[in-house]
Design a protein around this motif. Sequence first.
Motif, PDB file in Angstrom:
ATOM      1  N   MET A 145     -56.725 -37.033  11.001  1.00  0.00           N
ATOM      2  CA  MET A 145     -57.285 -35.698  10.903  1.00  0.00           C
ATOM      3  C   MET A 145     -56.690 -34.952   9.723  1.00  0.00           C
ATOM      4  N   SER A 146     -57.359 -33.919   9.276  1.00  0.00           N
ATOM      5  CA  SER A 146     -56.888 -33.137   8.131  1.00  0.00           C
ATOM      6  C   SER A 146     -55.619 -32.392   8.495  1.00  0.00           C
ATOM      7  N   ASP A 147     -54.910 -31.959   7.441  1.00  0.00           N
ATOM      8  CA  ASP A 147     -53.684 -31.206   7.660  1.00  0.00           C
ATOM      9  C   ASP A 147     -53.962 -29.933   8.449  1.00  0.00           C
ATOM     10  N   THR A 148     -55.014 -29.257   8.094  1.00  0.00           N
ATOM     11  CA  THR A 148     -55.344 -28.012   8.785  1.00  0.00           C
ATOM     12  C   THR A 148     -55.598 -28.251  10.261  1.00  0.00           C
ATOM     13  N   ASP A 149     -56.341 -29.327  10.567  1.00  0.00           N
ATOM     14  CA  ASP A 149     -56.624 -29.643  11.977  1.00  0.00           C
ATOM     15  C   ASP A 149     -55.338 -29.993  12.721  1.00  0.00           C
ATOM     16  N   GLN A 150     -54.434 -30.753  12.064  1.00  0.00           N
ATOM     17  CA  GLN A 150     -53.167 -31.104  12.708  1.00  0.00           C
ATOM     18  C   GLN A 150     -52.355 -29.857  13.017  1.00  0.00           C
ATOM     19  N   SER A 176     -51.542 -24.971  18.984  1.00  0.00           N
ATOM     20  CA  SER A 176     -52.135 -24.727  20.304  1.00  0.00           C
ATOM     21  C   SER A 176     -51.287 -25.316  21.430  1.00  0.00           C
ATOM     22  N   THR A 216     -48.055 -27.425   3.526  1.00  0.00           N
ATOM     23  CA  THR A 216     -48.593 -27.873   4.812  1.00  0.00           C
ATOM     24  C   THR A 216     -47.775 -29.019   5.385  1.00  0.00           C
ATOM     25  N   GLN A 238     -53.387 -26.763  13.444  1.00  0.00           N
ATOM     26  CA  GLN A 238     -54.004 -25.966  14.507  1.00  0.00           C
ATOM     27  C   GLN A 238     -53.794 -26.608  15.875  1.00  0.00           C
ATOM     28  N   GLU A 239     -53.898 -27.946  15.937  1.00  0.00           N
ATOM     29  CA  GLU A 239     -53.702 -28.628  17.219  1.00  0.00           C
ATOM     30  C   GLU A 239     -52.269 -28.459  17.710  1.00  0.00           C
TER      31      GLU A 239
END
Length: 1009
Positions: A775-780, A786, A634, A782-783
């Motif tokens: 923020m979490s790695d996953t949220d980063q 986008s 990640t 996804q942001e």
Amino acid sequence: MDNQSGDIDESLYSRQLYVLGKEAMQQMKSSNVLIIGLGGLGVEIAKNVALAGVKSLTLYDPTPASFIDLSAQYYLTSADIGKPRAQACVSKVAELNEYVPVSVLDTLDQSTVSAFKVVVCTNQSLELQLKVNEWTRASGAAFISSSVRGLFGVHFNDFGEKFTVLDPTGEEPVSGILSEISPDGVVTAHDETRHGLENGDYVRFTEVQGMPGLNEADPLPIKVLGPYTFSVGDVSKYGTYERGGVFHQVKQPKVLEFKPLVESIADPEYLVSDFAKFDRPAQLHIGFIALDKFIQQNSALPRPRNKEDAEKLLDIAKNVVTEYPSIISDANIDEKLISELALQARGNLAPMTAMLGGFAAQEVLKACTGKFSPAKQWLYFDSLESLPPSLSEDDCKEVGSRYDGNIAVLGKKVQDRISNLNMFLVGAGAIGCEMLKVWALLGVGAGPNGKITVTDMDSIERSNLNRQFLFRAPDVGKLKSEAAAKAVTNINPDLNGKIVAMQEKVGADTETIFDDDFWQPIDIVANALDNVDARTYVDRRCVFFRKPLLESGTLGTKGNVQVVIPDLTESYSSSRDPPEKSIPLCTLKSFPNQIEHTIAWAKSMFEEYFTNQEEMVNMYLSNPNFIENTLSTTSDQIGTLNTLYNYLVAAKPTSFEDCIAWARLEFETKFHNDIVQLLYNFPKDSVTSSGIPFWSGPKRAPTPLTFDINNPTHFGFIQAAANLRAYNYGIKVEDSREVYQKVIDSLIIPDFVPKSGIVIKEKDTDPDPEGAAGMSDTDQIQELISKIPPASEFGNFRLNPVEFEKDDDSNFHIDFITAASNLRASNYCIEPADRSKTKFIAGKIIPAIATTTALVTGLVNLELLKLVEGKEKDIEVFKNGFINLALPFFGFSEPIASGKIKYNDKQIDQIWGRFDIYKDLTLQEFIDHFEKEEGLSITMVSHNVSLLYASFFPPKKLKEKYGMKMTELVSAVSKKEIPAGTKTLLFEICADDKEGNDVEILPFICLHL
């Protein structure tokens, strides 16, 4: 070097500048040089001096050219026979360097000689040498004399009563960080680092806290106390040492005294060229004096292999010993050596003229510049090991051939062998050009069964012209191999149709070109390469195909020669240089203390800004699944997505003004904000857990920079960065000062506030820093995804990654690295480097000069003669060599013999041995073959990176393999078909002997298909 304006043409002289320096080059600009005698040796010296760039070069030699000249004088042709030698070759010497006017001297007398700074005599009578030396003494000029007679050479220097050497060694002055200076002046280097100084060296000090007077003091002489300590005497008057400090070696001029030739003849001082022949200089001193007297008495040189003339010379030599009893006694005269001088004195060998011509030309440059230590005063050199074992007068008589000079020494039979050699030359650069020149003069490959193949994938650049003498200005842009082949065919027309010029790199990816059919007919291979990996590959192929290899290289004034002989010597790959010392990552990122550190940082920054990130963006644009398919962690994904977002969205420029703005903001980030953040983490008054100031020893406390457009380095960074950014995006450049001023004035630079929670590594062993919580790695991920448009929306748009090119002065590559490095140096109070030094370090340029290249190539071809003569089994006649023309120093050694592997009651050569199998056996048959024939129990078999068999494999797996042919097994395990046309497969095995002991089996196992 422009002799009118005084400017140095760096595009031409760049590699030489890194050897001699600008001051020495300017000294050459004021130096007029005269060369008397334009035979093979004279033209070699003239060529090297012209390439170096003196003010003017004048030639004097009214001697009519003869056939015997053509074996070493490459600027004479058969059409020049009977013409005065100087007049016949002056135009070709003049072509070498547009900045050096070359002319012919009509009258040789004291008044004409007085116009020159250096006068060189080659193969001239002792009477003329004494007269010219008397004239040079009167005018204050340097006098040099060199002669080559067959496989013997002599050189003499007289640089006057007082000659100042400004830099005896040419090595970079050493410097180092201090840990302590005691009141009695004992200096200790920091952290057990060797200081590298010698007794009598001088040092100055900077940045010593508590002793301001010492920082301002004149250089002090030192006495070495140990590898980490030295003394400068009582320093208590300068104050009390607190901490810090750097010492810098300061080179001191050295004054040498020379005796004139008339005195030095009777009281010679020798530079030993071969310590295995320590007693030979005195013998040859007598021999060359006697040879001069022989020529006076007989108006000719001794006849080749003529015993009567040899006896005459020996009688004269005995009289010379009586005249100069202090040199050697009559009882100690080496009659065989003196006689051999007579037997081959009429010979004219290109390897010898190349060797001594390179040496003599470097002495000319020393006389012009005071750079490096000149030879004091006599040098004698011989390569009698290169002489064929048995020769007759009939075999060595002149036949009216261009090879008469060779035949006089080597004989007709050996000359025929030379002419029918099939040679492979890898590389057509500096050494390659010199190699082809010598081969053309020797007649290598010119016979009915002879051939030369030369390959080089590079094209000619302007900087090549200074040392790759076969090329001229109109050749720039042409392929080296083709241009070199054409040039040497002009030297020796017998090579017409005998040279094959190729443009392929010799490597694993071209083995279908350089295949078995190519290698088998080759007799000898010569490397003329400039990198270790390529040399190693060619060496491995020579070992496999059992071909002798002539290996050589140069580095400024230093050079080396190695001869590799099947079944006899080690190979090139048997020993390796130690790895290049790396710079710790934490030093590069946060704690530089040398300009080399800031240059490496700037080079890395260049690649990150303009090459690596662009290539990553292009991979995404070409492959929409790039992130998912190629990045496993990640953190990798977040980093890549941030790059894509910045380069394709947030910071994507649309105009040159945007590029300028980006460059200005990057300046603020790298040279101000990052420094503020570092000082926030480690304030200037911070101490370690041991109570020692953190900013001490090699760590320098930095200072943030405030941008000033009127500062040339500040503006240079913005200009170079903006131009390179524009190139990346294909944006038109508006490179005017007004545009920069307008954009920079309009920018609002936000105040930087250092952040807490950012961890900066103090040393490479520290754990990797972690960022602030967020923020979490996953949220980063996804942001960011986008925010980045799909690759399809960009159509055919691609960035232009920059391919670093050090020799193009208009591309801003070196300009950017110089500016970035010097800005960081300003941050850390490090002395900046000019563009030339930055280019040298960042471009990893190999310094080179024509003199060293010529000398090394001469030595290589003396080894070639030994190979041709069939001396492969006599390892003691071969010589590996190391030379340093700056000192000057010669070192020769016998090649190291290849080792042997013993097993059971047998042995095999560790390097050259092999097991040949001429049938495609099954694996079981393969194993049984070694058990039966060699008494070896195989435990493992591999091919390249594929493990084909191991005794620990499961029985079921082994059962499947035993019946497979070795070719089938290779294809099955590697999952690749064996290329069509493959004639040999190589295997490696591990095995136990009859006693169950592990045997180290290094030789090739060759399965011939």
